[in-house]
Design an enzyme around this catalytic site. Sequence first.
Site: not given
Length: 620
Positions: A165, A513, A561, A570
């Site tokens: 993020d 991710h 994956d 992530e």
Amino acid sequence: MFGRDPWGGPLEISNADSATDDDRSRDLDRGALMRQLDETQQSWLLAGPGDQAGKKKKKYVDLGCMVLDRKIFMWTVGTILGVGLFIGFVMMIVKLVPHKRPPPPPPDQYTQALHKALMFFNAQRSGPLPKHNGVSWRGNSCMKDGLSDSTVRKSLVGGFYDAGDAIKFNYPMAWSMTMLSWSVIEYKAKYEAIGELDHVKELIKWGTDYLLKTFNSSADTIDRIVAQVGVGDTSKGGAQPNDHYCWMRPEDIDYPRPVTECHSCSDLASEMAAALAAASIVFKDSKTYSDKLVRGAKALYKFGRLQRGRYSPNGSDQAIFYNSTSYWDEFVWGGAWMYFATGNNTYLSVATAPGMAKHAGAYWLDSPNYGVFTWDDKLPGAQVLLSRLRLFLSPGYPYEEILRTFHNQTDNVMCSYLPMYNSFNFTKGGMIQLNHGRPQPLQYVVNAAFLASLYSDYLDAADTPGWYCGPTFYTTEVLRKFARSQLDYVLGKNPLKMSYVVGFGNKYPKRAHHRGASIPHNGVKYGCKGGFKWRETKKPNPNILIGALVAGPDRHDGFKDVRTNYNYTEPTLAANAGLVAALISLTNIHVKSGIDKNTIFSAVPPMFPTPPPPPSAWKP
């Protein structure tokens, strides 16, 4: 006069015989002979050009100690000069003409992985990027952080995004900078040998420059710290865009990014103090900047000690993503780094106070998490760091007792990493399960590998061949073998033959991710919800997130994956910091191996142990 020799010869005295006797006598007189030779030599010098003496001069050369034929003499001199000129010419050719040297041996897999692992930090940079950032699909982002917040109204541009993020959490970011600095302090020569010293120092400064913005770093006393920028909690419902509600490239973010401050956060303040203190040692040759870091670290540690409390209250965004369970371990950890950065014994007294060790969990040997080094629990790292102090400086009274305790506890932690003691389970593929089978295990694995490898180097530098686990003695190579086995697992020596570092090896995760890596860099702005189609697609990421250590496999060595499952795919800043530290500790290069024993002590004054108090007065 005549006579008869009884043996039949005449007794006449003969003048001829007398002359012969004179000749014999003269032959025995070498001085007379030399006088004749001198006269002969003078006749040569005085003779005219047509004389026979002149002809002899041309044929011979007198060196004083010997007479040589002139032709032989000239031939000898010419030969010597010719050989000398030839040798000189050959040497000049050898020096001036470039010649090929045998190529250096190829770097080992740890060095290759390290180059990539550092690049992950380049991809996580926030703010205005330098031209040499080296990640083509990244650009300037979040250029109004802090300025658009109605409470703070100051620039908080810069720093690093935490994971997939765009939130900037100071707590794990500070720990990551501490870890990078620690690795540079110990292994600077290795970083320099592989050409990464300037790079890693630049990354550290990028982080510490940002941390200095998150409090009043010019003041000696502070009353607040920025804890994070951005919000990730989506549990309250509603359609308020934030860093987890949206799936956008950081460069395209247009939603508000709130700033969270804390006023009593001992854990965060002490970790930030540790980060700045450790970095001040890295930058000790840049005195102005190093002093600035030390001043900021002092203010932070003072604030943490005075304003007691955890930075992550229940229900907060911090508690959801990076909850701190205690601040006592940060007091020990931060105090140790403050001591090394300043040489002030007050900080060492805090770090080694028996009550501090007790509250930090130093005696909770039966705890299932004892010895697990993380961004939340710094005690294992602090124990290793203070064991270093005892091994090399041995400060003595009044610190010796607690330092010996930390040293013994470090030995026990190292024993707990070994499979034969069953302190932690191992997967069938060989991965230690420091988080007891829960998701995202690799961040703990690389931290343990770093501590084991580093501690083995400490013992070697102290001329200590190993350590005891109860009655059994183990060499330092046993620790390195453990550390290598865990990194080898991470780099592909596992049942799936999968490297968990993106871009390393032939088989690695293709769907990390990560918002920036998953959305094409094609000039199209995808809005808050528009980017989710790239999150959900099963196609590989269009941008390769080089060097990212993903969360890792499950307890059965299985891995999916899948971009939508962050428990597998992530990456995080903290995990990569541990990976970098572990890799550099095991990198095998042709320079002096092992640690730098002295740099960390550069600010520490000479040790003169304080004498113990006098005994009480004797009474009958």
